[in-house]
Design a protein around this motif. Structure first.
Motif, short mmCIF file in Angstrom:
data_model
loop_
_atom_site.label_atom_id
_atom_site.label_comp_id
_atom_site.label_asym_id
_atom_site.label_seq_id
_atom_site.Cartn_x
_atom_site.Cartn_y
_atom_site.Cartn_z
N THR A 82 -38.15 0.09 -30.86
CA THR A 82 -38.48 -1.22 -31.43
C THR A 82 -37.46 -1.65 -32.49
OG1 THR A 82 -40.80 -0.99 -30.92
CG2 THR A 82 -40.27 -2.39 -32.78
N SER A 83 -36.97 -0.70 -33.26
CA SER A 83 -35.98 -1.03 -34.29
C SER A 83 -34.70 -1.57 -33.64
CB SER A 83 -35.65 0.19 -35.15
OG SER A 83 -36.81 0.62 -35.82
N TYR A 84 -34.35 -1.02 -32.47
CA TYR A 84 -33.19 -1.52 -31.72
C TYR A 84 -33.44 -2.97 -31.30
CZ TYR A 84 -30.29 -2.08 -27.50
OH TYR A 84 -29.45 -2.56 -26.52
N ILE A 93 -31.09 0.89 -38.45
CA ILE A 93 -32.44 0.37 -38.65
C ILE A 93 -33.43 1.43 -38.20
CG2 ILE A 93 -34.04 -1.52 -38.16
CD1 ILE A 93 -31.71 -3.26 -37.36
N SER A 94 -34.38 1.75 -39.07
CA SER A 94 -35.38 2.75 -38.69
C SER A 94 -36.63 2.59 -39.56
CB SER A 94 -34.81 4.16 -38.88
OG SER A 94 -35.80 5.12 -38.65
N GLN A 95 -37.76 2.43 -38.93
CA GLN A 95 -39.01 2.35 -39.68
C GLN A 95 -39.22 3.64 -40.47
OE1 GLN A 95 -42.68 3.15 -41.02
NE2 GLN A 95 -42.28 4.20 -39.09
N SER A 96 -39.18 4.76 -39.76
CA SER A 96 -39.50 6.05 -40.38
C SER A 96 -38.37 6.56 -41.27
CB SER A 96 -39.77 7.09 -39.30
OG SER A 96 -38.60 7.23 -38.50
N GLY A 97 -37.14 6.18 -40.92
CA GLY A 97 -35.98 6.73 -41.63
C GLY A 97 -35.70 8.17 -41.25
N GLU A 98 -36.36 8.66 -40.20
CA GLU A 98 -36.20 10.07 -39.82
C GLU A 98 -35.78 10.24 -38.36
OE1 GLU A 98 -36.22 12.34 -41.95
OE2 GLU A 98 -37.33 11.50 -43.63
N THR A 99 -35.60 9.15 -37.62
CA THR A 99 -35.29 9.28 -36.20
C THR A 99 -33.96 10.02 -36.02
OG1 THR A 99 -36.51 7.29 -35.74
CG2 THR A 99 -34.90 7.93 -34.08
N ALA A 100 -34.02 11.14 -35.27
CA ALA A 100 -32.88 12.06 -35.22
C ALA A 100 -31.61 11.38 -34.72
CB ALA A 100 -33.24 13.25 -34.32
N ALA A 127 -47.45 2.95 -31.90
CA ALA A 127 -46.71 1.76 -31.45
C ALA A 127 -46.35 0.92 -32.67
CB ALA A 127 -47.56 0.94 -30.48
N SER A 128 -45.08 0.61 -32.77
CA SER A 128 -44.60 -0.11 -33.95
C SER A 128 -44.87 -1.60 -33.80
CB SER A 128 -43.10 0.16 -34.08
OG SER A 128 -42.64 -0.33 -35.28
N THR A 129 -45.51 -2.20 -34.81
CA THR A 129 -45.81 -3.64 -34.74
C THR A 129 -45.33 -4.33 -36.02
OG1 THR A 129 -48.05 -3.19 -35.54
CG2 THR A 129 -47.76 -3.44 -33.15
N LEU A 158 -41.73 -2.92 -23.70
CA LEU A 158 -41.89 -1.59 -24.31
C LEU A 158 -43.34 -1.39 -24.78
CD1 LEU A 158 -40.83 1.09 -25.50
CD2 LEU A 158 -40.13 -0.16 -27.53
N LYS A 159 -43.91 -2.42 -25.41
CA LYS A 159 -45.28 -2.30 -25.91
C LYS A 159 -46.24 -2.07 -24.75
CE LYS A 159 -45.01 -1.71 -29.62
NZ LYS A 159 -43.69 -1.71 -30.03
N LEU A 160 -46.05 -2.83 -23.64
CA LEU A 160 -46.99 -2.70 -22.53
C LEU A 160 -46.89 -1.31 -21.91
CD1 LEU A 160 -49.13 -4.37 -20.97
CD2 LEU A 160 -47.39 -4.71 -19.21
N LYS A 161 -45.66 -0.82 -21.71
CA LYS A 161 -45.56 0.48 -21.04
C LYS A 161 -46.03 1.61 -21.94
CE LYS A 161 -40.66 0.00 -21.04
NZ LYS A 161 -39.58 -0.34 -20.17
N GLU A 162 -45.70 1.56 -23.23
CA GLU A 162 -46.07 2.72 -24.06
C GLU A 162 -47.58 2.78 -24.32
OE1 GLU A 162 -44.40 3.05 -28.04
OE2 GLU A 162 -44.49 0.91 -28.34
N LEU A 163 -48.25 1.64 -24.28
CA LEU A 163 -49.68 1.64 -24.59
C LEU A 163 -50.57 1.77 -23.37
CD1 LEU A 163 -49.69 -1.24 -27.19
CD2 LEU A 163 -50.22 1.13 -27.66
O1 M6R Z 1 -38.81 5.07 -36.97
P1 M6R Z 1 -37.87 4.34 -36.09
O2 M6R Z 1 -37.89 2.87 -36.30
O3 M6R Z 1 -36.47 4.87 -36.15
O4 M6R Z 1 -38.42 4.60 -34.62
C1 M6R Z 1 -37.74 4.16 -33.50
C2 M6R Z 1 -38.57 4.34 -32.27
O5 M6R Z 1 -38.90 5.69 -32.07
C3 M6R Z 1 -39.85 3.51 -32.31
O6 M6R Z 1 -39.59 2.17 -32.55
C4 M6R Z 1 -40.61 3.64 -30.98
O7 M6R Z 1 -39.87 3.03 -29.95
C5 M6R Z 1 -42.02 3.09 -31.06
N1 M6R Z 1 -42.90 3.91 -30.28
C6 M6R Z 1 -42.14 1.69 -30.56
O8 M6R Z 1 -43.43 1.20 -30.58
#
Ligand code: M6R
Length: 608
Positions: A303-305, A348-355, A401-403, A487-492
């Motif tokens: 989602t960040s992408y 860009i990263s919500q968590s700041g931890e994506t490897a 799921a990131s919203t 992405l939202k539809l498939k992951e959920l």
């Molecule tokens: O924490 P991040 O933003 O780096 O995470 C990136 C993805 O892992 C994250 O957006 C993932 O695609 C979610 N499941 C989307 O809903």
């Protein structure tokens, strides 16, 4: 987002407060603390890290007998996660302690005034400024209530605060402005907290404080006042029926739904301190010392992408900066990507931890590229390792799921584009003012329209939930939204969904279209509408069913037409995004899927 709680009653207060903090930990968990007043002194215990660290510290000290206390669990906005920045904060004379959820936008000015008067600050927080401002105003006001109200009137921003005075050890003061605060009425005891679960084991009788209200509470009673003039407010308590689980989700069925509905608040918080209430200025001190990039390389995942792909349109058109957006796992293994003079990276990263994103950041740093981070989690690896960070201030996102995080990333990208647009003279002041006005109008527009969007999403979900495949189509700034919708539809819901640039359909994918393969088309009112309309007609010519997400007045002959409020492009994305999220949410819920924790996924992907 942080959690606060105050208790005054007949029980030992600290355990009640700590138990309440456990139920507020979802609001933040980088540090925590409690304060109580005893024998004319305020006592504070604070610890960095999860609540367990605070509990350990408290367990190692003698039991506290105080029957009034307050506590805080922190989600850092000003200052790194550290004990010195943890709440409660004390005034210099140690007479007052304050816990705070929110952001005081003008804290730098207030701090300067207090510093000139000799106040010293031990943390980087806006909260320590506020508690000292109350102490200062107390010198010229008749009592603490007046001093508290006066200081709050001088503080601009969003807050829910709770205040304790060493001279009144059995009284709590609390106030709210644009941040949640609920008063709980028990028998011989009273509570104040950011959320109902904090005190739900003790009482279901509540008063929802409104913006600009102050409450003063003792074990046996309370008084509610208007902040503006301290006139009394009369309001009857309500009895809430939620159980604990429902209460943690604010009454929503799932965290995902709650987080979708939090987006207006996320936008308000994201603008706070960055876009003055009027005018054309954007304040991003994080960028002020950096040159405007000659070219920007955006790297992210999931989602960040998609947020990055959307942001490219704004950065290019509003700031004139050429932007390249890449998936981190691809970028990191590409042979010697070339960087030029003046290039800059944005991860860009919500968590700041994506490897993968973290690895890409390290790679770019190694190659001498300045790296900016756009993160939600303060103190995360990416936030620590990037040369400069912009925090998206969305608060903890619990649902996998990131919203709301995407909404906050989009908002911050829009602010960055405005900031650089000003510096490159790409945007006229009048245009900047107009765009900022539109951004400021978003929270109210979404608040008004989300319930109806939710109802439409539910209706459409029931109609289309049996599909095994879905196309999501969009053009221009709606193409990243199409990718995100899919992405939202498939992951959920585990339905196969493909996001496609609508103009690419005729180059192959249209071969898949038949009556059982529906299409969700983003056909918003913008320059590309006629093109999207033609692409939709191509799908319909192959008997494909189409849901069109569009605006009032747009002519479309599709099976389903979903009209959302009109906003000028590209800001129309802020209205389209929750529609896509709500549709996926409703399909998944209707199919009985585990909405908040879909199979095979993790909130933070810390492995390659
Ligand atoms: O924490 P991040 O933003 O780096 O995470 C990136 C993805 O892992 C994250 O957006 C993932 O695609 C979610 N499941 C989307 O809903």
């Amino acid at each position: 987002m942080c959690g606060i709680i105050g208790y005054v009653g007949h029980r030992p207060a600290v355990p009640v407060v700590v138990e309440g903090l456990e139920r507020l930990e979802y609001r933040g968990y980088d540090s925590a603390g409690v304060a109580w007043a005893l024998r004319g002194r305020i006592h504070v215990t604070r610890a960095k890290g999860k609540l367990a660290a605070l509990k350990e510290k408290l367990a190692a000290s003698p039991a506290v007998t105080a029957t009034c206390a307050m506590g805080h669990t922190r989600w850092a906005t000003h200052g790194v996660p550290a004990e010195r920045n943890a709440h409660p904060h004390l005034s210099n004379d140690r007479s007052l302690a304050l816990v705070h959820n929110g952001i005081i936008e003008n804290y730098q000015e207030l701090k300067a005034e207090l510093s000139a008067r000799g106040y010293v600050f031990h943390s980087e927080t806006d909260t320590e400024v506020l508690v000292n401002l109350i102490a200062e105003r107390r010198k010229s006001e008749p009592d603490l209530l007046h001093a508290f109200a006066r200081a709050l009137r001088e503080a601009h921003g969003a807050y829910a605060v709770c205040l304790l005075d060493c001279a009144e050890p059995d009284t709590l003061y609390a106030a709210r402005m644009s941040a949640p605060l609920i008063f709980g009425l028990g028998t011989g005891e009273n509570f104040v907290a950011s959320d109902i679960p904090a005190f739900l084991p003790y009482t279901r009788r509540v008063l929802f404080l409104e913006d600009g209200e102050i409450v003063r509470a003792t074990a046996s009673g309370h008084a509610l006042f208007r902040l503006a003039d301290l006139s009394p407010v009369g309001r009857e308590p309500q009895t809430i029926q939620w159980d604990m689980q429902a209460a943690q989700k604010d009454g929503y069925r799932h965290f995902m739904l709650k987080e979708i509905f939090e987006q207006p608040r996320v936008i308000t918080d994201g603008l706070a301190g960055r876009a003055a209430p009027a005018g054309d200025g954007v304040l991003l001190p994080e960028l002020a010392h950096l040159p405007v990039p000659a070219r920007l390389h955006v790297v992210a995942c999931g989602t960040s992408y998609h947020a990055g792909l959307w942001g490219r349109h704004l950065l290019e058109s509003w700031a004139g900066i050429p932007v390249q957006v890449e998936i981190a796992s691809e970028f990191r293994y590409r042979e010697s990507p070339r960087f030029g003079e003046g290039d800059m990276a944005l991860v860009i990263s919500q968590s700041g931890e994506t490897a993968d994103t973290l690895a890409a950041l390290r790679l770019m740093k190694e190659r001498g590229m300045p790296v900016l981070g756009l993160c939600n989690v303060v103190g995360s690896s990416i936030a620590r390792e990037a040369q400069a960070v912009l925090f998206t201030q969305a608060g903890p996102e619990i649902s996998v799921a990131s919203t709301k995080a995407m909404c906050s990333q989009m908002l911050t990208l829009a602010l960055m584009a405005l900031h650089w647009g000003e510096r490159t003279d790409t945007l006229e002041p009048a245009r900047r003012r107009e765009l900022l006005e539109l951004l400021r109008s978003l929270p109210a527009l979404l608040d008004d329209n989300l319930p109806e969007m939710h109802a439409t999403a539910r209706e459409l979900a029931r109609k289309y939930a049996q599909a095994r495949n879905f196309f999501y189509l969009g053009r221009g700034h709606c193409f990243p939204l199409a990718l995100e919708g899919a992405l939202k539809l498939k992951e959920l819901s585990y339905i196969h969904a493909e996001g496609y640039a609508a103009g690419e359909m005729k180059h192959g994918p249209i071969a898949l279209v038949d009556p059982s393969f529906p299409t969700f088309a983003l056909a918003l009112d913008d320059a590309l509408f006629p093109k999207v309309k033609s692409n939709i007609e191509e799908v319909q010519a192959r008997q494909g069913k189409v849901i069109a997400l569009t605006n009032p007045g747009m002519e479309l002959g599709t099976d389903d037409v979903w009209r959302i409020p009109r906003l000028p492009a590209p800001l129309s994305a802020f209205a389209a995004l929750p529609a896509l999220q709500l549709f996926s949410y409703e399909v998944a819920d209707y199919l009985g899927k585990d909405v908040d924790q879909p199979r095979n996924l993790a909130k933070s992907v810390t492995v390659e």
